[in-house]
Design a protein around this motif. Sequence first.
Motif, PDB file in Angstrom:
ATOM      1  N   UNK A 132       0.804  -1.216   0.000  1.00 22.41           N
ATOM      2  CA  UNK A 132       0.000   0.000   0.000  1.00 22.41           C
ATOM      3  C   UNK A 132       0.842   1.272   0.000  1.00 22.41           C
ATOM      4  N   UNK A 133       2.129   1.128   0.181  1.00 21.06           N
ATOM      5  CA  UNK A 133       2.986   2.304   0.276  1.00 21.06           C
ATOM      6  C   UNK A 133       3.077   3.021  -1.057  1.00 21.06           C
ATOM      7  N   UNK A 134       3.125   4.357  -0.997  1.00 23.78           N
ATOM      8  CA  UNK A 134       3.280   5.147  -2.209  1.00 23.78           C
ATOM      9  C   UNK A 134       2.131   5.006  -3.178  1.00 23.78           C
ATOM     10  N   UNK A 182      13.855  -2.991   2.060  1.00 25.45           N
ATOM     11  CA  UNK A 182      12.498  -2.518   2.317  1.00 25.45           C
ATOM     12  C   UNK A 182      11.983  -1.745   1.114  1.00 25.45           C
ATOM     13  N   UNK A 183      10.744  -2.053   0.718  1.00 23.98           N
ATOM     14  CA  UNK A 183       9.997  -1.225  -0.228  1.00 23.98           C
ATOM     15  C   UNK A 183       8.842  -0.640   0.560  1.00 23.98           C
ATOM     16  N   UNK A 184       9.025   0.603   1.004  1.00 29.40           N
ATOM     17  CA  UNK A 184       8.026   1.229   1.858  1.00 29.40           C
ATOM     18  C   UNK A 184       8.460   2.607   2.279  1.00 29.40           C
ATOM     19  N   UNK A 185       7.755   3.178   3.239  1.00 30.23           N
ATOM     20  CA  UNK A 185       8.044   4.514   3.714  1.00 30.23           C
ATOM     21  C   UNK A 185       9.320   4.582   4.538  1.00 30.23           C
ATOM     22  N   UNK A 210       6.114   7.300  -0.380  1.00 31.14           N
ATOM     23  CA  UNK A 210       5.464   8.485  -0.952  1.00 31.14           C
ATOM     24  C   UNK A 210       6.480   9.561  -1.280  1.00 31.14           C
ATOM     25  N   UNK A 211       7.318   9.937  -0.319  1.00 33.88           N
ATOM     26  CA  UNK A 211       8.287  11.010  -0.533  1.00 33.88           C
ATOM     27  C   UNK A 211       9.696  10.474  -0.795  1.00 33.88           C
ATOM     28  N   UNK A 224      11.263   5.392 -10.614  1.00 29.68           N
ATOM     29  CA  UNK A 224      11.114   3.978 -10.960  1.00 29.68           C
ATOM     30  C   UNK A 224      11.814   3.131  -9.894  1.00 29.68           C
ATOM     31  N   UNK A 225      11.078   2.706  -8.854  1.00 29.31           N
ATOM     32  CA  UNK A 225      11.700   1.941  -7.767  1.00 29.31           C
ATOM     33  C   UNK A 225      12.294   0.611  -8.203  1.00 29.31           C
TER      34      UNK A 225
END
Length: 444
Positions: A132-134, A182-185, A210-211, A224-225
């Motif tokens: 759900x991140x970003x 980690x793929x997240x905030x 998000x940021x 592009x993560x």
Amino acid sequence: MRAARRMARCALAAAAASVAVLLTALGGGLLILLSGLVGLAVSAVGIWWFLAHRGPLRFLGALLALGAPAAVFALYVVGGVWLTALVALGLWSVSLFCARAALRRPDVDRTLVMRGEPAAPPRNPVLIMNPKSGGGKVARFDLVARAEALGARVVLIDPSTHPDVTALARKAVADGADLLGVAGGDGTQALVAEVAAEHDLPFLVISAGTRNHFAMDLGLDRTDPSTCLDALTDGEELRVDLGSVSGRPFVNTVSFGVYAEVVQHPDYRDAKAGTALATLPDLLQGGDGDRLDATADTTRLPGQQALLVSNNPYAAPDLIDTTEAHRPRLDLGALGVIGIRVDGAAQAAELAVRGTQATGLNVLTAQRVEVVADPRTPRTPEGATMISVAVDGEALTLPTPVVCTLRPGALRVRVPRDRPGTVVPPPPLDWRRITALAFHTPKK
């Protein structure tokens, strides 16, 4: 050196031409300078009233903030000096551009950004991903399939169940992980980074938040993560510092005061701007709101309305240049500290006109920062004083004193060799150096 000398001479010539344009305008030049400064100050007062008050005073503040620049421009037009002002501003912009170009030195610039060391690919990487991140970047960029194709094991978390991310990371280490990612905030990044640092394991940042402030300062591609996954096969390693606030890790910033109070509001996540406008008057109260006292090493910062402590200092030559709000290095072993104290409209105007030289602004570095609450702050039944703190954007309430420290080189960060977001900060303007360069005569 020859190129630098040419740019320095260009900078001085453009600056002199800008002054000459104003002087040759006689009274018009004085009108441009005085009205411009007054307009800036009045606009700052309007912004302060808009933020710190409600009702008619907020409306008047909005009128001043928007009307002052318009009035200055109208004055230029009526006075017939708008073209002079435009030419002077253009020449001054050319002067600043040439001055910064003259001060750039490739040999020094290389030391202003972090350089990695070659690293062998991990054998058993584990990546924790927040779908759900970003706004759903994990699914949008197909990060799970791409990571698994590169040999990584992916652990998906459901933030609605409030999972213990630290426990997931520790279990991954116990199961033999030789890299954590980690793929997240940034808040989640910090918790897993703490576990990686404890076990001296490489840590992989995937810019799926998000940021993505931490990813930005590492030079990673935030658009592009999936490119962050290149570090699994073609990566290098950086040694960076890891912050700690009252025993909790942070990778970016710890905020106290006004911003931290706004973040605590339950509506902040869904309506940031509206929540801030509704909350700020109660927090600022025209300059008389709650204050914080801080000590940065031995420097006292009393009565601060807002305080930002960062994992390494930000490279920001002035408060208006938001494009420079980044940290070129995360391995300097020092906390960045920015404190703001505005006691009213006059000090808000001074902050706008004088920038970093204003008396209400403190910018410094420290090894240790201690923050305590205003004596008027209510205590809990147990006698503790609690204050709002935003750690990497996450709202917390911590007992005072709140202590921020830094662990130099505690974290091994695995990054791709190609980091398109790496930015060399502009050199600080030093007109004495510019003058010396312009008239430097090389020895034969």
